[in-house]
Design a protein around this motif. Structure first.
Motif, PDB file in Angstrom:
ATOM      1  N   CYS A  27       0.797  -1.266  -0.123  1.00  0.00           N
ATOM      2  CA  CYS A  27      -0.017  -0.103  -0.009  1.00  0.00           C
ATOM      3  C   CYS A  27       1.060   1.288  -0.038  1.00  0.00           C
ATOM      4  O   CYS A  27       2.063   1.087   0.683  1.00  0.00           O
ATOM      5  CB  CYS A  27      -0.841   0.095   1.171  1.00  0.00           C
ATOM      6  SG  CYS A  27      -2.099   1.269   1.053  1.00  0.00           S
ATOM      7  N   PHE A  29      -0.198   4.033   1.151  1.00  0.00           N
ATOM      8  CA  PHE A  29      -0.457   5.042   2.488  1.00  0.00           C
ATOM      9  C   PHE A  29      -0.239   4.438   3.477  1.00  0.00           C
ATOM     10  O   PHE A  29      -0.020   3.145   3.688  1.00  0.00           O
ATOM     11  CB  PHE A  29      -2.134   4.915   2.349  1.00  0.00           C
ATOM     12  CG  PHE A  29      -2.735   5.958   1.379  1.00  0.00           C
ATOM     13  CD1 PHE A  29      -2.080   6.878   0.445  1.00  0.00           C
ATOM     14  CD2 PHE A  29      -4.171   5.890   1.282  1.00  0.00           C
ATOM     15  CE1 PHE A  29      -2.728   7.524  -0.269  1.00  0.00           C
ATOM     16  CE2 PHE A  29      -4.920   6.957   0.316  1.00  0.00           C
ATOM     17  CZ  PHE A  29      -3.975   7.570  -0.450  1.00  0.00           C
ATOM     18  N   CYS A  31      -2.179   4.678   6.656  1.00  0.00           N
ATOM     19  CA  CYS A  31      -2.976   5.162   7.787  1.00  0.00           C
ATOM     20  C   CYS A  31      -2.949   4.620   9.226  1.00  0.00           C
ATOM     21  O   CYS A  31      -2.830   3.370   9.233  1.00  0.00           O
ATOM     22  CB  CYS A  31      -4.483   4.478   6.980  1.00  0.00           C
ATOM     23  SG  CYS A  31      -4.750   5.094   5.464  1.00  0.00           S
ATOM     24  N   CYS A  34      -5.074   1.860  10.217  1.00  0.00           N
ATOM     25  CA  CYS A  34      -5.097   0.626   9.288  1.00  0.00           C
ATOM     26  C   CYS A  34      -5.154  -0.759  10.014  1.00  0.00           C
ATOM     27  O   CYS A  34      -4.295  -1.020  10.856  1.00  0.00           O
ATOM     28  CB  CYS A  34      -3.851   0.358   8.445  1.00  0.00           C
ATOM     29  SG  CYS A  34      -3.973  -1.074   7.106  1.00  0.00           S
TER      30      CYS A  34
HETATM   31  S1  SF4 Z   1      -6.239   1.482   5.432  1.00  0.00           S
HETATM   32 FE1  SF4 Z   1      -4.342   0.288   5.356  1.00  0.00          FE
HETATM   33  S2  SF4 Z   1      -4.488  -0.753   3.465  1.00  0.00           S
HETATM   34 FE2  SF4 Z   1      -6.064   0.711   3.461  1.00  0.00          FE
HETATM   35  S3  SF4 Z   1      -5.205   2.673   2.455  1.00  0.00           S
HETATM   36 FE3  SF4 Z   1      -4.800   2.830   4.617  1.00  0.00          FE
HETATM   37  S4  SF4 Z   1      -2.774   1.745   4.845  1.00  0.00           S
HETATM   38 FE4  SF4 Z   1      -3.442   1.314   2.913  1.00  0.00          FE
END
Ligand code: SF4
Length: 229
Positions: A27, A29, A31, A34
């Motif tokens: 990924c 991102f 987050c 997550c």
């Molecule tokens: S929640 Fe996890 S898998 Fe989804 S975009 Fe964010 S970091 Fe990526």
């Protein structure tokens, strides 16, 4: 493709259909909330499943499952995603694709080649606050493009936002509602602390049911279906 998970059966991931869920690894991102940190990048907790094994499992499910849902991680980062989706289409499955919206060209191509039947996109925050949630730098134009592509796709689709109180104010959530106005479905997802990418987020909370319902009622005027889940 690199897969880090396979859920063999779900009645709830694809509205109205039975499906298997495939989890891709990788990924762009980070987050903090997550709940699949083992899918963000390959690490000691990732259990890699080979594409061959996935295809073999799905061949045995032809006629028994309606659909395959591809989620992550971020599936559109995989260069062979579309050719993999073609293999699933050739087996006769409907395909749901989940994305964080950073690769609009891949979404467009999947639509042009009729490889996708349901698109789902996480909208993390109002566009001017995106990086507060993603941590990684983003190109906000790509996010906007993906939202427009999905809204105008003519196929079944949903947007959803994970609601962590400390990351999103009520005004932020209403702004997201403006951005996705005209969409078919929008889900406000209650953040539930189970496993998180940033362990500090295990102490974070979402809004109360009453507060979420108040937000839902306001956003419901802008989309066809708006639910809290
Ligand atoms: S929640 Fe996890 S898998 Fe989804 S975009 Fe964010 S970091 Fe990526």
């Amino acid at each position: 493709m690199i897969f880090g998970g396979l859920q063999k059966f779900s009645l709830i991931d694809y509205p109205g259909k039975t499906c298997a869920i495939l989890f891709t690894v990788g990924c762009n991102f980070r987050c903090p909330y997550c709940h699949n940190p083992e899918l963000i990048s390959l690490n000691n907790d990732t259990v890699v499943i080979e594409e061959k094994g996935i295809l073999k499992f799905l061949e045995n499910r032809i006629g028994k499952l309606d659909a395959v849902s591809i989620t992550g991680g971020e599936p559109t980062l995989h260069k062979d995603l579309l050719s993999f989706m073609k293999k699933l289409k050739d087996m006769g499955f409907l395909i749901k694709l989940d994305s964080n919206g950073t690769r609009p060209l891949v979404l467009q191509k999947a639509l042009d080649e009729k490889l996708v039947d349901y698109l789902a996109m996480d909208v993390k925050a109002p566009l001017d606050k995106y990086e507060k949630v993603t941590i990684k730098p983003i190109n906000v134009e790509d996010i906007k493009k993906s939202i427009d592509i999905i809204k105008n796709s003519g196929i079944d689709h949903e947007f959803r936002t994970t609601v962590v109180r400390s990351l999103l104010s009520k005004d932020d959530i209403l702004k997201i509602g403006e951005t996705i106005a005209g969409a078919k479905r929008y889900y406000l997802q209650k953040f539930i602390a189970t496993k998180t990418n940033d362990p500090k987020y295990l102490k974070e909370t979402t809004y109360s049911d009453e507060e979420l319902e108040e937000l839902r009622t306001k956003i419901a005027k802008k989309v066809k279906i708006c639910k809290v889940r």
